[in-house]
Design a protein around this motif. Structure first.
Motif, PDB file in Angstrom:
ATOM      1  N   SER A  58       0.834  -1.182   0.000  1.00  0.00           N
ATOM      2  CA  SER A  58       0.000   0.000   0.000  1.00  0.00           C
ATOM      3  C   SER A  58       0.874   1.239   0.000  1.00  0.00           C
ATOM      4  O   SER A  58       2.086   1.172   0.159  1.00  0.00           O
ATOM      5  CB  SER A  58      -0.917  -0.044   1.214  1.00  0.00           C
ATOM      6  OG  SER A  58      -0.183   0.211   2.373  1.00  0.00           O
ATOM      7  N   ILE A  59       0.249   2.297  -0.155  1.00  0.00           N
ATOM      8  CA  ILE A  59       0.946   3.568  -0.235  1.00  0.00           C
ATOM      9  C   ILE A  59       1.633   3.881   1.079  1.00  0.00           C
ATOM     10  O   ILE A  59       2.703   4.496   1.076  1.00  0.00           O
ATOM     11  CB  ILE A  59      -0.022   4.663  -0.678  1.00  0.00           C
ATOM     12  CG1 ILE A  59       0.850   5.816  -1.128  1.00  0.00           C
ATOM     13  CG2 ILE A  59      -0.920   5.123   0.382  1.00  0.00           C
ATOM     14  CD1 ILE A  59       0.260   6.628  -2.155  1.00  0.00           C
ATOM     15  N   ASN A  60       1.056   3.441   2.182  1.00  0.00           N
ATOM     16  CA  ASN A  60       1.683   3.690   3.468  1.00  0.00           C
ATOM     17  C   ASN A  60       2.956   2.872   3.608  1.00  0.00           C
ATOM     18  O   ASN A  60       3.951   3.359   4.160  1.00  0.00           O
ATOM     19  CB  ASN A  60       0.724   3.312   4.601  1.00  0.00           C
ATOM     20  CG  ASN A  60      -0.385   4.354   4.735  1.00  0.00           C
ATOM     21  OD1 ASN A  60      -0.195   5.474   4.327  1.00  0.00           O
ATOM     22  ND2 ASN A  60      -1.479   3.943   5.311  1.00  0.00           N
ATOM     23  N   GLY A  61       2.931   1.629   3.156  1.00  0.00           N
ATOM     24  CA  GLY A  61       4.104   0.756   3.235  1.00  0.00           C
ATOM     25  C   GLY A  61       5.212   1.287   2.348  1.00  0.00           C
ATOM     26  O   GLY A  61       6.395   1.267   2.719  1.00  0.00           O
ATOM     27  N   THR A  62       4.856   1.724   1.148  1.00  0.00           N
ATOM     28  CA  THR A  62       5.843   2.251   0.217  1.00  0.00           C
ATOM     29  C   THR A  62       6.442   3.545   0.785  1.00  0.00           C
ATOM     30  O   THR A  62       7.652   3.767   0.694  1.00  0.00           O
ATOM     31  CB  THR A  62       5.189   2.542  -1.143  1.00  0.00           C
ATOM     32  OG1 THR A  62       4.520   1.411  -1.593  1.00  0.00           O
ATOM     33  CG2 THR A  62       6.204   2.950  -2.162  1.00  0.00           C
ATOM     34  N   LEU A  63       5.600   4.334   1.354  1.00  0.00           N
ATOM     35  CA  LEU A  63       6.053   5.595   1.918  1.00  0.00           C
ATOM     36  C   LEU A  63       6.998   5.348   3.087  1.00  0.00           C
ATOM     37  O   LEU A  63       8.026   6.031   3.226  1.00  0.00           O
ATOM     38  CB  LEU A  63       4.845   6.419   2.382  1.00  0.00           C
ATOM     39  CG  LEU A  63       5.137   7.837   2.824  1.00  0.00           C
ATOM     40  CD1 LEU A  63       5.797   8.669   1.745  1.00  0.00           C
ATOM     41  CD2 LEU A  63       3.880   8.498   3.295  1.00  0.00           C
ATOM     42  N   ILE A  97      12.556   5.083   5.047  1.00  0.00           N
ATOM     43  CA  ILE A  97      13.666   4.335   5.632  1.00  0.00           C
ATOM     44  C   ILE A  97      14.870   4.409   4.679  1.00  0.00           C
ATOM     45  O   ILE A  97      16.006   4.659   5.111  1.00  0.00           O
ATOM     46  CB  ILE A  97      13.262   2.886   5.924  1.00  0.00           C
ATOM     47  CG1 ILE A  97      12.224   2.870   7.041  1.00  0.00           C
ATOM     48  CG2 ILE A  97      14.466   2.057   6.314  1.00  0.00           C
ATOM     49  CD1 ILE A  97      11.630   1.521   7.312  1.00  0.00           C
ATOM     50  N   VAL A  98      14.628   4.241   3.372  1.00  0.00           N
ATOM     51  CA  VAL A  98      15.710   4.310   2.384  1.00  0.00           C
ATOM     52  C   VAL A  98      16.295   5.732   2.374  1.00  0.00           C
ATOM     53  O   VAL A  98      17.520   5.914   2.307  1.00  0.00           O
ATOM     54  CB  VAL A  98      15.207   3.906   0.986  1.00  0.00           C
ATOM     55  CG1 VAL A  98      16.243   4.193  -0.094  1.00  0.00           C
ATOM     56  CG2 VAL A  98      14.860   2.442   0.965  1.00  0.00           C
ATOM     57  N   PHE A  99      15.421   6.703   2.471  1.00  0.00           N
ATOM     58  CA  PHE A  99      15.893   8.093   2.489  1.00  0.00           C
ATOM     59  C   PHE A  99      16.745   8.369   3.722  1.00  0.00           C
ATOM     60  O   PHE A  99      17.783   9.015   3.647  1.00  0.00           O
ATOM     61  CB  PHE A  99      14.690   9.056   2.429  1.00  0.00           C
ATOM     62  CG  PHE A  99      15.098  10.499   2.418  1.00  0.00           C
ATOM     63  CD1 PHE A  99      15.703  11.073   1.300  1.00  0.00           C
ATOM     64  CD2 PHE A  99      14.908  11.299   3.548  1.00  0.00           C
ATOM     65  CE1 PHE A  99      16.069  12.384   1.308  1.00  0.00           C
ATOM     66  CE2 PHE A  99      15.296  12.611   3.549  1.00  0.00           C
ATOM     67  CZ  PHE A  99      15.880  13.174   2.417  1.00  0.00           C
TER      68      PHE A  99
END
Length: 156
Positions: free
Chosen positions: A2-7, A12-14
């Protein structure tokens, strides 16, 4: 996902990217910038020091030039004074020598005059003796004596 997981994963990557950049990339860049700033500051300080050294050197050179000019002027004045004194000394010696030469010439002229007078006296004495001989050889006669004395006068 979902968009929340991707966000969340992107956050985290950022954050990992920010942490990686802050840990490994940013310190060498900051060090290079600090080093460059330090070199620029050192260069500016060296330039200021060089300007100060140049000003000091120019001042020293000007002082040395002034001293050299004064020394040259002093030496020239000394040389002129020496030349003047040498000329005066030479004039004095020349005048002394001229006086000696004139005195010697006068002495020689006086000696020659004395010699000439002596020679004249000898000639007059010789003529007087000759005249006396001539008078004594002849008989005593007033007209003859006057004639002989007249010739004697012309010879003298």
């Amino acid at each position: 996902m979902s968009i929340n997981g991707t966000l969340i994963i992107q956050m985290i990557v950022f954050l990992i990217l920010v942490w990686f950049t802050m840990k490994f990339v940013w310190p060498p860049i900051i060090a290079a910038l600090d080093e460059r700033a330090s070199k620029i500051a050192d260069g500016l300080s060296a330039a200021d020091k060089a300007k100060a050294d140049l000003a000091t050197a120019n001042k020293r050179v000007e002082e040395q030039l002034t001293a050299a000019r004064e020394d040259a002027t002093k030496r020239l004045a000394d040389a002129e004074r020496l030349a003047h004194s040498m000329i005066e000394e030479a004039k004095g010696r020349a005048s002394d020598e001229a006086a000696k030469i004139v005195a010697n010439a006068r002495a020689e002229a006086e000696q020659e005059s004395v010699k000439a007078r002596e020679a004249l006296r000898e000639q007059v004495a010789a003529l007087a003796v000759k005249g006396a001989e001539a008078i004594l050889r002849k008989e005593v006669n007033a007209s003859v004596h006057a004639d002989l004395l007249g010739r004697l006068k012309t010879e003298l």
